[in-house]
Design a protein around this motif. Structure first.
Motif, PDB file in Angstrom:
ATOM      1  N   GLY A  45       0.832  -1.206   0.000  1.00 58.58           N
ATOM      2  CA  GLY A  45       0.000   0.000   0.000  1.00 58.58           C
ATOM      3  C   GLY A  45       0.860   1.246   0.000  1.00 58.58           C
ATOM      4  O   GLY A  45       2.024   1.225   0.412  1.00 58.58           O
ATOM      5  N   LYS A  46       0.257   2.360  -0.467  1.00 60.11           N
ATOM      6  CA  LYS A  46       1.034   3.587  -0.619  1.00 60.11           C
ATOM      7  C   LYS A  46       0.404   4.809   0.042  1.00 60.11           C
ATOM      8  O   LYS A  46       1.112   5.679   0.514  1.00 60.11           O
ATOM      9  N   ASN A  47      -0.904   4.882   0.031  1.00 57.76           N
ATOM     10  CA  ASN A  47      -1.568   6.116   0.466  1.00 57.76           C
ATOM     11  C   ASN A  47      -2.581   5.862   1.577  1.00 57.76           C
ATOM     12  O   ASN A  47      -3.632   6.495   1.619  1.00 57.76           O
TER      13      ASN A  47
ATOM     14  N   GLY B 186      -8.507 -12.072  -2.256  1.00 55.02           N
ATOM     15  CA  GLY B 186      -7.337 -11.227  -2.116  1.00 55.02           C
ATOM     16  C   GLY B 186      -7.645  -9.769  -1.830  1.00 55.02           C
ATOM     17  O   GLY B 186      -6.717  -8.968  -1.628  1.00 55.02           O
ATOM     18  N   THR B 187      -8.936  -9.406  -1.821  1.00 56.21           N
ATOM     19  CA  THR B 187      -9.322  -8.035  -1.491  1.00 56.21           C
ATOM     20  C   THR B 187      -9.066  -7.760  -0.014  1.00 56.21           C
ATOM     21  O   THR B 187      -9.362  -8.593   0.840  1.00 56.21           O
ATOM     22  N   LEU B 188      -8.513  -6.585   0.274  1.00 55.76           N
ATOM     23  CA  LEU B 188      -8.297  -6.152   1.646  1.00 55.76           C
ATOM     24  C   LEU B 188      -9.181  -4.950   1.940  1.00 55.76           C
ATOM     25  O   LEU B 188      -9.345  -4.058   1.098  1.00 55.76           O
TER      26      LEU B 188
ATOM     27  N   THR C  43     -10.529   1.835   3.349  1.00 51.49           N
ATOM     28  CA  THR C  43      -9.892   1.749   2.043  1.00 51.49           C
ATOM     29  C   THR C  43     -10.024   0.321   1.546  1.00 51.49           C
ATOM     30  O   THR C  43      -9.681  -0.622   2.260  1.00 51.49           O
ATOM     31  N   LYS C  44     -10.557   0.166   0.344  1.00 52.43           N
ATOM     32  CA  LYS C  44     -10.625  -1.146  -0.307  1.00 52.43           C
ATOM     33  C   LYS C  44      -9.406  -1.288  -1.198  1.00 52.43           C
ATOM     34  O   LYS C  44      -9.153  -0.447  -2.064  1.00 52.43           O
TER      35      LYS C  44
ATOM     36  N   GLY D 114      -3.493  -3.979  -6.162  1.00 51.08           N
ATOM     37  CA  GLY D 114      -2.957  -2.854  -5.417  1.00 51.08           C
ATOM     38  C   GLY D 114      -3.761  -1.571  -5.511  1.00 51.08           C
ATOM     39  O   GLY D 114      -3.414  -0.572  -4.862  1.00 51.08           O
ATOM     40  N   THR D 115      -4.840  -1.560  -6.299  1.00 45.41           N
ATOM     41  CA  THR D 115      -5.673  -0.356  -6.415  1.00 45.41           C
ATOM     42  C   THR D 115      -6.348  -0.040  -5.087  1.00 45.41           C
ATOM     43  O   THR D 115      -6.953  -0.911  -4.462  1.00 45.41           O
ATOM     44  N   GLU D 116      -6.236   1.216  -4.682  1.00 39.56           N
ATOM     45  CA  GLU D 116      -6.816   1.661  -3.412  1.00 39.56           C
ATOM     46  C   GLU D 116      -8.000   2.588  -3.670  1.00 39.56           C
ATOM     47  O   GLU D 116      -7.875   3.571  -4.397  1.00 39.56           O
TER      48      GLU D 116
END
Length: 319
Positions: free
Chosen positions: A18-20, A33-35, A45-46, A51-53
């Protein structure tokens, strides 16, 4: 004897995911695999497997903290910022689940856990709001609320910062992170949802500054426990033996603990305890098709921690 008695990690073994993210305190994983990650600005945040947030439910406001999920994919959110528990659909539509108990405001909601009977167990870290006021006052007023077909009721009280709560695989005991006491409590669970006498599980104190925050179970019954101010992870075996998997403690630890002991601690002192690599890990979630991928949340990092476990995690209710 636990197969993890000698399991340890170097900090270099840990990856960042994750980045943001904004105060990603709690993590829920799904089979695909969805978080779903709590967001300090409200909502969650989904994060999809690529890796899409995407931020969802930000209109809730406050600070989302602990999360749970039911079999329909609805999320339950403990909002430590505005003092409410919420139920939220996957598209972000939310409703207040609980805002008071026995006619009084909740204080600072911390965590929510759903068991196999679809009962919700709610933790309130302190009846003070904001929560840090309860810690500063030395208030042993954290509590646990059960919501079942009889409605909400208080089932435990007088806990010194009541953090994450979870039932074991057999749902025989409710385990509780008593943060300010640096240990894990557990209560026998009665058939009607009432709780028996509390006892300390594992060491009475996990060490200097080892304030416990989040934890979860693996398939062998080990507890994976974060020590938030030591920036670490501890495993407590079913026999109650504990060892440190990793930690990244600050050189300011003794100084800050001294301030807590003599009453001169200020909230900003806490931020001198961040580690050089890891900052305030909070929660633990098992993920992946084999439940051997571990994700850890944080109070201070814009990403999650991740590594591989030798054993699978205990599946949660929604799995």
């Amino acid at each position: 004897m636990s197969s993890l008695q000698n399991f340890k990690l170097n900090l270099s073994d840990i990856k960042f995911v994750g980045k943001n993210l904004h105060r990603p305190e709690s993590v829920i994983a799904e089979k695909d695999g969805t978080l779903w990650i709590s967001d300090g600005s409200g909502g969650v945040t989904k994060m999809t497997p690529d890796g899409t947030e995407t931020k969802i439910g930000t209109n809730i406001g406050g600070e989302a903290n602990g999360l749970a999920m039911d079999k329909d994919g609805n999320l339950y959110i403990a909002n430590i910022g505005d003092g409410n528990f919420y139920k939220m659909s996957r598209d972000g539509k939310a409703e207040v689940l609980l805002s008071e108990i026995d006619g009084k405001p909740l204080g600072s909601p911390n965590f929510v856990f759903m068991d196999s009977k679809n009962r919700l167990w709610l933790s309130v870290i302190t009846r003070h709001h904001p929560w840090v006021a309860g810690f500063m006052a030395g208030a042993h007023d954290g509590c646990i609320i059960l919501i079942d077909d009889k409605g909400p009721r208080l089932v435990a009280d007088n806990i010194f910062l009541c953090n994450e709560i979870r039932l074991d695989a057999q749902e025989k005991y409710l385990y509780v992170a008593e943060t300010a006491a640096s240990h894990i409590l557990r209560f026998p669970v009665n058939e009607d949802g009432g709780l028996g006498e509390r006892e300390i599980f594992g060491p009475e104190n996990l060490g200097v500054g080892a304030m416990v925050d989040g934890f979860t179970f693996d398939a062998e019954g080990n507890l994976w426990v974060t020590t938030v101010l030591r920036n670490g992870l501890v495993i407590i075996t079913p026999e109650g033996e504990a060892h440190t998997v990793f930690e990244d403690p600050s050189e300011m630890m003794d100084t800050v603990m001294g301030k807590i002991a003599n009453g001169t601690f200020q909230p900003e002192d806490m931020f001198t305890l961040v580690g050089k690599t890891i900052q305030f890990p909070t929660s633990v979630a098992f993920a992946g098709p084999d439940l051997k991928t571990v994700y850890m949340g944080s109070l201070a990092m814009p990403h999650l921690l991740s590594f591989q476990s030798p054993v699978p995690g205990l599946p949660l209710h929604h799995w």
